[in-house]
Design an enzyme around this catalytic site. Structure first.
Site, PDB file in Angstrom:
ATOM      1  N   ASP A 150      -5.780   0.434   4.536  1.00  0.00           N
ATOM      2  CA  ASP A 150      -6.397   1.745   4.339  1.00  0.00           C
ATOM      3  C   ASP A 150      -5.419   2.645   3.592  1.00  0.00           C
ATOM      4  O   ASP A 150      -4.202   2.381   3.552  1.00  0.00           O
ATOM      5  CB  ASP A 150      -6.707   2.407   5.685  1.00  0.00           C
ATOM      6  CG  ASP A 150      -7.716   1.627   6.508  1.00  0.00           C
ATOM      7  OD1 ASP A 150      -8.402   0.753   5.945  1.00  0.00           O
ATOM      8  OD2 ASP A 150      -7.792   1.899   7.721  1.00  0.00           O
ATOM      9  N   ASP A 152      -3.976   6.241   4.105  1.00  0.00           N
ATOM     10  CA  ASP A 152      -3.843   7.348   5.042  1.00  0.00           C
ATOM     11  C   ASP A 152      -3.335   8.571   4.299  1.00  0.00           C
ATOM     12  O   ASP A 152      -2.375   8.483   3.513  1.00  0.00           O
ATOM     13  CB  ASP A 152      -2.874   6.984   6.167  1.00  0.00           C
ATOM     14  CG  ASP A 152      -3.376   5.831   7.013  1.00  0.00           C
ATOM     15  OD1 ASP A 152      -4.546   5.852   7.402  1.00  0.00           O
ATOM     16  OD2 ASP A 152      -2.588   4.897   7.264  1.00  0.00           O
TER      17      ASP A 152
END
Length: 225
Positions: A150, A152
Protein backbone atom coordinates in the site's frame (compact mmCIF):
# COMPACT_ATOMS: atom_id res chain seq x y z
CA UNK A 1 4.15 -2.36 17.23
CA UNK A 2 4.12 -6.13 17.30
CA UNK A 3 6.69 -6.21 20.15
CA UNK A 4 7.80 -3.41 22.45
CA UNK A 5 10.82 -3.11 24.72
CA UNK A 6 10.48 -2.15 28.36
CA UNK A 7 11.23 1.55 28.90
CA UNK A 8 14.81 2.32 29.98
CA UNK A 9 13.47 4.78 32.55
CA UNK A 10 11.47 4.38 35.74
CA UNK A 11 7.77 3.60 35.35
CA UNK A 12 6.88 6.66 37.45
CA UNK A 13 9.27 9.00 35.60
CA UNK A 14 7.47 12.09 34.27
CA UNK A 15 6.55 11.73 30.59
CA UNK A 16 6.98 14.66 28.25
CA UNK A 17 5.54 15.56 24.85
CA UNK A 18 8.38 15.61 22.35
CA UNK A 19 8.10 18.73 20.19
CA UNK A 20 11.22 18.27 18.08
CA UNK A 21 10.23 14.92 16.56
CA UNK A 22 6.73 13.96 15.51
CA UNK A 23 5.00 10.65 14.82
CA UNK A 24 6.14 9.13 11.49
CA UNK A 25 9.39 11.12 11.37
CA UNK A 26 12.32 8.90 10.42
CA UNK A 27 15.37 9.11 12.67
CA UNK A 28 18.84 8.24 11.41
CA UNK A 29 20.71 6.80 14.37
CA UNK A 30 24.38 6.62 15.26
CA UNK A 31 23.62 3.58 17.39
CA UNK A 32 20.70 1.47 18.57
CA UNK A 33 21.13 0.51 22.19
CA UNK A 34 20.45 -3.23 22.72
CA UNK A 35 17.69 -4.15 25.14
CA UNK A 36 16.74 -7.40 26.90
CA UNK A 37 14.61 -9.84 24.88
CA UNK A 38 15.28 -7.97 21.65
CA UNK A 39 14.08 -9.98 18.61
CA UNK A 40 16.89 -11.71 16.73
CA UNK A 41 16.21 -9.83 13.48
CA UNK A 42 16.69 -6.33 14.94
CA UNK A 43 20.51 -6.13 14.69
CA UNK A 44 20.52 -7.19 11.05
CA UNK A 45 17.72 -4.77 10.18
CA UNK A 46 19.54 -1.89 11.84
CA UNK A 47 22.80 -2.75 10.07
CA UNK A 48 20.90 -2.72 6.76
CA UNK A 49 19.18 0.61 7.44
CA UNK A 50 20.12 2.57 10.59
CA UNK A 51 16.72 4.24 10.94
CA UNK A 52 13.82 4.18 13.38
CA UNK A 53 10.31 5.59 12.98
CA UNK A 54 8.93 7.88 15.67
CA UNK A 55 5.83 6.28 17.19
CA UNK A 56 2.95 7.66 19.21
CA UNK A 57 3.97 7.11 22.81
CA UNK A 58 5.18 9.36 25.57
CA UNK A 59 8.71 9.01 26.91
CA UNK A 60 10.77 10.44 29.74
CA UNK A 61 13.00 13.42 29.03
CA UNK A 62 15.99 12.45 26.91
CA UNK A 63 14.22 9.60 25.09
CA UNK A 64 11.98 9.21 22.04
CA UNK A 65 9.57 6.34 21.41
CA UNK A 66 10.39 4.79 18.04
CA UNK A 67 10.10 1.59 16.06
CA UNK A 68 12.54 -0.51 14.06
CA UNK A 69 11.39 -2.15 10.83
CA UNK A 70 12.52 -5.56 9.59
CA UNK A 71 12.06 -7.03 6.14
CA UNK A 72 8.82 -8.89 6.94
CA UNK A 73 5.48 -7.30 7.87
CA UNK A 74 5.59 -9.08 11.23
CA UNK A 75 9.00 -7.60 12.05
CA UNK A 76 8.18 -4.42 13.94
CA UNK A 77 9.90 -3.61 17.22
CA UNK A 78 8.97 -0.72 19.48
CA UNK A 79 11.88 0.66 21.45
CA UNK A 80 13.20 3.85 23.07
CA UNK A 81 15.88 6.02 21.51
CA UNK A 82 18.34 8.09 23.52
CA UNK A 83 18.20 11.53 21.87
CA UNK A 84 22.02 11.65 21.91
CA UNK A 85 22.01 8.76 19.41
CA UNK A 86 19.97 10.69 16.83
CA UNK A 87 22.05 11.98 13.92
CA UNK A 88 19.25 13.51 11.84
CA UNK A 89 15.53 13.30 11.16
CA UNK A 90 13.39 13.21 8.04
CA UNK A 91 9.74 14.28 7.97
CA UNK A 92 7.20 12.65 5.63
CA UNK A 93 6.67 15.90 3.72
CA UNK A 94 10.40 16.29 3.01
CA UNK A 95 10.35 12.91 1.24
CA UNK A 96 8.29 14.38 -1.61
CA UNK A 97 11.57 15.73 -2.96
CA UNK A 98 13.17 12.27 -2.99
CA UNK A 99 12.88 10.02 -6.05
CA UNK A 100 12.95 6.22 -5.84
CA UNK A 101 15.76 4.53 -7.74
CA UNK A 102 14.86 4.25 -11.41
CA UNK A 103 14.35 0.48 -11.51
CA UNK A 104 11.82 0.65 -8.66
CA UNK A 105 9.82 3.70 -9.75
CA UNK A 106 7.30 1.48 -11.58
CA UNK A 107 6.14 -0.23 -8.38
CA UNK A 108 2.46 0.63 -7.81
CA UNK A 109 2.97 2.55 -4.54
CA UNK A 110 5.61 4.77 -6.16
CA UNK A 111 3.46 5.24 -9.28
CA UNK A 112 0.60 6.46 -7.10
CA UNK A 113 2.89 8.75 -5.11
CA UNK A 114 4.32 10.31 -8.28
CA UNK A 115 0.85 10.95 -9.67
CA UNK A 116 -0.30 12.61 -6.45
CA UNK A 117 2.82 14.71 -6.14
CA UNK A 118 2.56 15.98 -9.71
CA UNK A 119 -1.15 16.65 -10.02
CA UNK A 120 -3.09 16.51 -6.75
CA UNK A 121 -4.35 20.07 -6.32
CA UNK A 122 -6.43 19.06 -3.31
CA UNK A 123 -3.42 17.65 -1.50
CA UNK A 124 -1.26 20.65 -2.26
CA UNK A 125 -3.33 22.73 0.14
CA UNK A 126 -1.72 20.75 2.98
CA UNK A 127 1.66 19.57 4.19
CA UNK A 128 1.76 15.87 3.33
CA UNK A 129 4.08 13.03 2.49
CA UNK A 130 4.63 9.27 2.40
CA UNK A 131 5.01 7.12 5.49
CA UNK A 132 5.11 3.35 5.94
CA UNK A 133 7.15 1.19 3.57
CA UNK A 134 7.32 3.77 0.78
CA UNK A 135 8.53 6.51 3.09
CA UNK A 136 11.06 4.20 4.69
CA UNK A 137 12.49 3.17 1.31
CA UNK A 138 12.83 6.76 0.16
CA UNK A 139 14.57 7.79 3.39
CA UNK A 140 16.82 4.78 3.89
CA UNK A 141 17.41 4.08 0.18
CA UNK A 142 17.02 0.33 0.69
CA UNK A 143 14.37 -1.83 -1.07
CA UNK A 144 11.34 -2.01 1.21
CA UNK A 145 8.10 -1.98 -0.77
CA UNK A 146 6.80 -4.72 -3.04
CA UNK A 147 4.29 -5.00 -5.88
CA UNK A 148 1.51 -5.45 -3.33
CA UNK A 149 2.51 -2.69 -0.90
CA UNK A 150 0.00 0.00 0.00
CA UNK A 151 0.93 3.66 -0.15
CA UNK A 152 0.65 5.19 3.32
CA UNK A 153 0.30 8.96 3.55
CA UNK A 154 0.32 11.53 6.34
CA UNK A 155 -1.67 14.71 5.71
CA UNK A 156 -1.36 17.53 8.23
CA UNK A 157 -4.60 19.42 8.96
CA UNK A 158 -3.97 21.67 11.97
CA UNK A 159 -7.07 23.73 11.10
CA UNK A 160 -10.61 22.41 10.82
CA UNK A 161 -11.58 21.20 7.36
CA UNK A 162 -15.17 21.00 6.14
CA UNK A 163 -16.74 17.68 5.18
CA UNK A 164 -16.97 18.42 1.44
CA UNK A 165 -13.21 18.96 0.87
CA UNK A 166 -12.43 15.88 2.96
CA UNK A 167 -14.80 13.77 0.87
CA UNK A 168 -13.30 15.19 -2.35
CA UNK A 169 -9.81 14.39 -1.08
CA UNK A 170 -10.84 10.82 -0.24
CA UNK A 171 -12.34 10.38 -3.71
CA UNK A 172 -9.19 11.77 -5.37
CA UNK A 173 -6.96 9.38 -3.45
CA UNK A 174 -9.27 6.46 -4.21
CA UNK A 175 -9.10 7.29 -7.91
CA UNK A 176 -5.30 7.56 -7.82
CA UNK A 177 -5.06 4.22 -6.03
CA UNK A 178 -7.28 2.50 -8.59
CA UNK A 179 -5.29 3.96 -11.47
CA UNK A 180 -2.00 2.73 -9.96
CA UNK A 181 -3.55 -0.61 -8.94
CA UNK A 182 -2.69 -0.22 -5.29
CA UNK A 183 -4.33 1.01 -2.08
CA UNK A 184 -3.77 4.38 -0.43
CA UNK A 185 -4.13 4.58 3.33
CA UNK A 186 -4.17 8.23 4.38
CA UNK A 187 -3.96 9.43 7.96
CA UNK A 188 -4.95 12.97 8.87
CA UNK A 189 -2.88 14.67 11.55
CA UNK A 190 -5.20 16.83 13.67
CA UNK A 191 -4.67 18.71 16.96
CA UNK A 192 -5.98 15.62 18.79
CA UNK A 193 -3.81 13.09 16.91
CA UNK A 194 -4.00 10.90 13.84
CA UNK A 195 -7.34 10.01 12.23
CA UNK A 196 -7.98 7.83 9.19
CA UNK A 197 -9.16 9.91 6.22
CA UNK A 198 -11.69 7.18 5.42
CA UNK A 199 -13.37 7.67 8.81
CA UNK A 200 -13.61 11.43 8.37
CA UNK A 201 -14.97 11.05 4.83
CA UNK A 202 -17.66 8.66 6.11
CA UNK A 203 -18.99 11.41 8.40
CA UNK A 204 -19.08 9.14 11.42
CA UNK A 205 -20.42 10.74 14.62
CA UNK A 206 -17.12 9.88 16.30
CA UNK A 207 -13.73 8.88 14.94
CA UNK A 208 -10.81 6.96 16.38
CA UNK A 209 -7.93 9.28 17.23
CA UNK A 210 -4.46 7.90 17.86
CA UNK A 211 -2.43 10.10 20.18
CA UNK A 212 0.73 9.75 22.25
CA UNK A 213 -1.31 8.92 25.35
CA UNK A 214 -3.42 6.26 23.61
CA UNK A 215 -6.34 5.82 21.22
CA UNK A 216 -9.83 7.12 21.88
CA UNK A 217 -13.09 7.97 20.11
CA UNK A 218 -13.83 11.69 19.73
CA UNK A 219 -16.58 13.67 18.06
CA UNK A 220 -14.30 16.48 16.89
CA UNK A 221 -10.55 15.79 16.38
CA UNK A 222 -9.86 19.51 15.89
CA UNK A 223 -10.55 20.12 19.57
CA UNK A 224 -7.33 19.09 21.35
CA UNK A 225 -7.95 16.35 23.88
Amino acid sequence: MRVCAAPPFAADAPRVEQARWRAHDLLRLARLAPVPDEPAWVRGAFARAPFAVVRRAQAAAGFVAAGVRGTARSERFGTWIDVQDIESSISPESLLAVEPVAQRASLPAFVALAALRDSADLLNAFAWGPTGSAGFELAAQVPTISETSDLDLLIRMPERCDAAPIEALFEALTHAAQHARTRIDAQIETPSGGVALAELAARKPSVLVRASDGARLVADPWIPG
